[in-house]
Scaffold this motif. Structure first.
Motif, PDB file in Angstrom:
ATOM      1  N   UNK A   1      44.537 -30.980  43.026  1.00 30.06           N
ATOM      2  CA  UNK A   1      43.345 -30.544  43.744  1.00 30.06           C
ATOM      3  C   UNK A   1      42.086 -31.094  43.066  1.00 30.06           C
ATOM      4  N   UNK A   2      42.069 -31.095  41.736  1.00 25.13           N
ATOM      5  CA  UNK A   2      40.925 -31.645  41.011  1.00 25.13           C
ATOM      6  C   UNK A   2      40.759 -33.128  41.314  1.00 25.13           C
ATOM      7  N   UNK A   3      41.866 -33.854  41.353  1.00 23.36           N
ATOM      8  CA  UNK A   3      41.811 -35.284  41.651  1.00 23.36           C
ATOM      9  C   UNK A   3      41.347 -35.512  43.087  1.00 23.36           C
ATOM     10  N   UNK A   4      41.923 -34.740  44.017  1.00 26.19           N
ATOM     11  CA  UNK A   4      41.578 -34.919  45.425  1.00 26.19           C
ATOM     12  C   UNK A   4      40.130 -34.603  45.747  1.00 26.19           C
TER      13      UNK A   4
ATOM     14  N   UNK B   1      46.028 -39.922  39.475  1.00 31.76           N
ATOM     15  CA  UNK B   1      44.878 -40.196  38.614  1.00 31.76           C
ATOM     16  C   UNK B   1      44.595 -41.691  38.542  1.00 31.76           C
ATOM     17  N   UNK B   2      45.647 -42.497  38.424  1.00 30.82           N
ATOM     18  CA  UNK B   2      45.473 -43.952  38.398  1.00 30.82           C
ATOM     19  C   UNK B   2      44.858 -44.443  39.702  1.00 30.82           C
ATOM     20  N   UNK B   3      45.354 -43.931  40.821  1.00 37.03           N
ATOM     21  CA  UNK B   3      44.853 -44.388  42.119  1.00 37.03           C
ATOM     22  C   UNK B   3      43.389 -44.027  42.331  1.00 37.03           C
ATOM     23  N   UNK B   4      42.912 -42.985  41.644  1.00 39.68           N
ATOM     24  CA  UNK B   4      41.506 -42.618  41.774  1.00 39.68           C
ATOM     25  C   UNK B   4      40.654 -43.191  40.644  1.00 39.68           C
TER      26      UNK B   4
END
Length: 199
Positions: free
Chosen positions: A169-172, A149-152
């Motif tokens: 999957x939601x983050x990706x 989450x931080x990386x996105x």
């Protein structure tokens, strides 16, 4: 998506997708509805995200859209073109890693041992499988949901739902929040010129 644009007729339309998406076709279809359209390939790392996120964006509206100017630069950008921009944000700083930690874009096995990625650079693009790893104190593990989450660029405590796999999957699949913000700000600025970028 284009069907909804035809039915609802929003003032502005912003579409995001991966490289290879038929943006020229979408632009033509939106133009047929009366929109002025343009598209660009943008990397969220150029706006301070601690990971690369290269995505195609189509913007359609009543007038030409002025694409935002990057706020950060990579090592390949010539000194004279850096202007007042800041260097890319490294994933090591974002994740609080130290010199003893290592980050790998894929798993490390006895037969596959790639060099770790430089923590001063953005991480590679996150995907839905969360197959990126951090080695800390000799132990390798996949990125935690909070690390992904931080990386996105999601804020701390963002309410992802479901199992860990579902949350990854939601983050990706997500649009980097910084890009949604940057592009939306452009809708309220000077839109007197149309700028179309090519791959």
């Amino acid at each position: 998506m284009l069907f909804r644009s035809d039915q609802v007729r929003p003032r502005w339309v912003i579409v995001e997708n991966v490289r290879g998406a038929p943006v020229e076709v979408w632009s033509e279809q939106l133009a047929a509805l009366g929109y002025v359209t343009s598209w660009a390939l943008l990397d969220a790392a150029d706006w301070g995200l601690p990971s690369h996120r290269r995505r195609l964006f189509v913007v359609a509206g009543p007038v030409g859209y002025r694409w935002p100017t990057p706020t950060h630069y990579g090592p390949d950008v010539p000194w004279l073109l850096r202007g007042g921009r800041q260097p890319w944000v490294g994933f090591g700083q974002a994740l609080g890693l130290d010199d003893q930690d290592h980050y790998y874009p894929f798993g490390v096995t006895s037969t596959f041992q790639p060099d770790p990625i430089d923590p001063r650079r953005p991480a590679l693009c996150l995907n839905t499988k969360a197959n990126q790893y951090v080695v800390r104190t000799g132990k390798m593990r996949r990125l935690h949901v909070w690390q992904s989450a931080i990386l996105l660029g999601f804020p701390e405590g963002y309410p992802f739902q479901g199992s860990k796999q579902a949350q990854h999957r939601q983050i990706g699949n997500a649009v980097a929040p910084i890009m949604a913000e940057v592009l939306a700000r452009g809708l309220t600025g000077d839109r007197s010129e149309e700028h179309t970028s090519e791959l």
